[in-house]
Design a protein around this motif. Sequence first.
Motif, PDB file in Angstrom:
ATOM      1  N   GLN A 244     129.264  51.135  43.307  1.00 55.60           N
ATOM      2  CA  GLN A 244     130.406  51.942  42.898  1.00 55.60           C
ATOM      3  C   GLN A 244     130.863  52.775  44.081  1.00 55.60           C
ATOM      4  O   GLN A 244     130.135  53.666  44.539  1.00 55.60           O
ATOM      5  CB  GLN A 244     130.047  52.830  41.711  1.00 55.60           C
ATOM      6  N   ALA A 245     132.080  52.511  44.548  1.00 55.39           N
ATOM      7  CA  ALA A 245     132.663  53.262  45.649  1.00 55.39           C
ATOM      8  C   ALA A 245     133.490  54.421  45.112  1.00 55.39           C
ATOM      9  O   ALA A 245     134.148  54.295  44.079  1.00 55.39           O
ATOM     10  CB  ALA A 245     133.540  52.352  46.496  1.00 55.39           C
TER      11      ALA A 245
ATOM     12  N   CYS B 255     132.912  48.721  49.173  1.00 56.16           N
ATOM     13  CA  CYS B 255     131.571  48.585  49.732  1.00 56.16           C
ATOM     14  C   CYS B 255     130.965  47.288  49.200  1.00 56.16           C
ATOM     15  O   CYS B 255     131.315  46.827  48.106  1.00 56.16           O
ATOM     16  CB  CYS B 255     130.689  49.779  49.414  1.00 56.16           C
ATOM     17  N   ALA B 256     130.077  46.721  49.987  1.00 57.55           N
ATOM     18  CA  ALA B 256     129.469  45.447  49.633  1.00 57.55           C
ATOM     19  C   ALA B 256     128.027  45.431  50.140  1.00 57.55           C
ATOM     20  O   ALA B 256     127.708  46.082  51.139  1.00 57.55           O
ATOM     21  CB  ALA B 256     130.257  44.297  50.243  1.00 57.55           C
TER      22      ALA B 256
ATOM     23  N   VAL C  85     129.474  36.820  53.630  1.00 55.60           N
ATOM     24  CA  VAL C  85     128.024  36.958  53.692  1.00 55.60           C
ATOM     25  C   VAL C  85     127.500  37.859  52.564  1.00 55.60           C
ATOM     26  O   VAL C  85     126.370  37.721  52.119  1.00 55.60           O
ATOM     27  CB  VAL C  85     127.621  37.534  55.064  1.00 55.60           C
ATOM     28  N   TYR C  86     128.326  38.752  52.096  1.00 59.25           N
ATOM     29  CA  TYR C  86     127.903  39.778  51.137  1.00 59.25           C
ATOM     30  C   TYR C  86     127.938  39.251  49.702  1.00 59.25           C
ATOM     31  O   TYR C  86     128.842  38.522  49.317  1.00 59.25           O
ATOM     32  CB  TYR C  86     128.768  41.021  51.287  1.00 59.25           C
ATOM     33  N   ASP C  87     126.936  39.676  48.929  1.00 54.58           N
ATOM     34  CA  ASP C  87     126.762  39.144  47.581  1.00 54.58           C
ATOM     35  C   ASP C  87     127.351  40.035  46.483  1.00 54.58           C
ATOM     36  O   ASP C  87     127.803  39.534  45.457  1.00 54.58           O
ATOM     37  CB  ASP C  87     125.265  38.961  47.293  1.00 54.58           C
ATOM     38  N   TYR C  88     127.290  41.334  46.685  1.00 50.55           N
ATOM     39  CA  TYR C  88     127.723  42.272  45.647  1.00 50.55           C
ATOM     40  C   TYR C  88     128.852  43.143  46.188  1.00 50.55           C
ATOM     41  O   TYR C  88     128.804  43.595  47.331  1.00 50.55           O
ATOM     42  CB  TYR C  88     126.558  43.161  45.205  1.00 50.55           C
ATOM     43  N   TRP C  89     129.813  43.433  45.312  1.00 50.06           N
ATOM     44  CA  TRP C  89     130.978  44.213  45.717  1.00 50.06           C
ATOM     45  C   TRP C  89     131.248  45.313  44.703  1.00 50.06           C
ATOM     46  O   TRP C  89     131.124  45.100  43.489  1.00 50.06           O
ATOM     47  CB  TRP C  89     132.213  43.310  45.826  1.00 50.06           C
ATOM     48  N   GLY C  90     131.669  46.462  45.225  1.00 46.39           N
ATOM     49  CA  GLY C  90     132.113  47.545  44.367  1.00 46.39           C
ATOM     50  C   GLY C  90     133.568  47.352  43.986  1.00 46.39           C
ATOM     51  O   GLY C  90     134.234  46.417  44.441  1.00 46.39           O
ATOM     52  N   GLN C  91     134.098  48.263  43.190  1.00 49.46           N
ATOM     53  CA  GLN C  91     135.439  48.099  42.651  1.00 49.46           C
ATOM     54  C   GLN C  91     136.535  48.583  43.581  1.00 49.46           C
ATOM     55  O   GLN C  91     137.698  48.299  43.335  1.00 49.46           O
ATOM     56  CB  GLN C  91     135.557  48.855  41.309  1.00 49.46           C
ATOM     57  N   GLY C  92     136.205  49.285  44.639  1.00 48.73           N
ATOM     58  CA  GLY C  92     137.203  49.759  45.587  1.00 48.73           C
ATOM     59  C   GLY C  92     137.690  51.160  45.293  1.00 48.73           C
ATOM     60  O   GLY C  92     137.758  51.579  44.131  1.00 48.73           O
ATOM     61  N   THR C  93     138.041  51.869  46.357  1.00 50.66           N
ATOM     62  CA  THR C  93     138.619  53.202  46.226  1.00 50.66           C
ATOM     63  C   THR C  93     139.807  53.311  47.172  1.00 50.66           C
ATOM     64  O   THR C  93     139.738  52.870  48.322  1.00 50.66           O
ATOM     65  CB  THR C  93     137.552  54.292  46.512  1.00 50.66           C
TER      66      THR C  93
END
Length: 121
Positions: free
Chosen positions: A3-4, A90-91, A107-115
């Motif tokens: 969570q960003a 963020c990831a 390369v990144y597996d998980y991502w936040g929702q963005g701010t």
Amino acid sequence: QLQASGGGLVQAGGSLRLSCAASGRTLTGWFRQAPGKEREFVAAITWNGGSTSYADSVKGRFTVSRDNVSKTVYLQMNSLKPEDTAVYYCAAKKSFYSSVVHTKSSVYDYWGQGTQVTVSS
């Protein structure tokens, strides 16, 4: 789940600090996407904070850090410019304990929702 937070509206030259909560002890990166543009790498930090990497456009202005006790990764953004306006994400890469810092979003597996970060001139 990442969570960003911390985005907002700031004048050029100002500062903001973004937070990425629930980032475990693994490689964590920040990316951004401006309207009509592709997502781009901003900064990343290894699982223990031993290595960092920055995009040329933010070097000397942004600093990435982490607190593994609170499982939070930060992006301190100083001397903000209008061209920094974007949605920041963020990831994290799953269970990655290497000293290598990856800059490719794939390369990144998980991502936040963005701010949203908006810098006015």
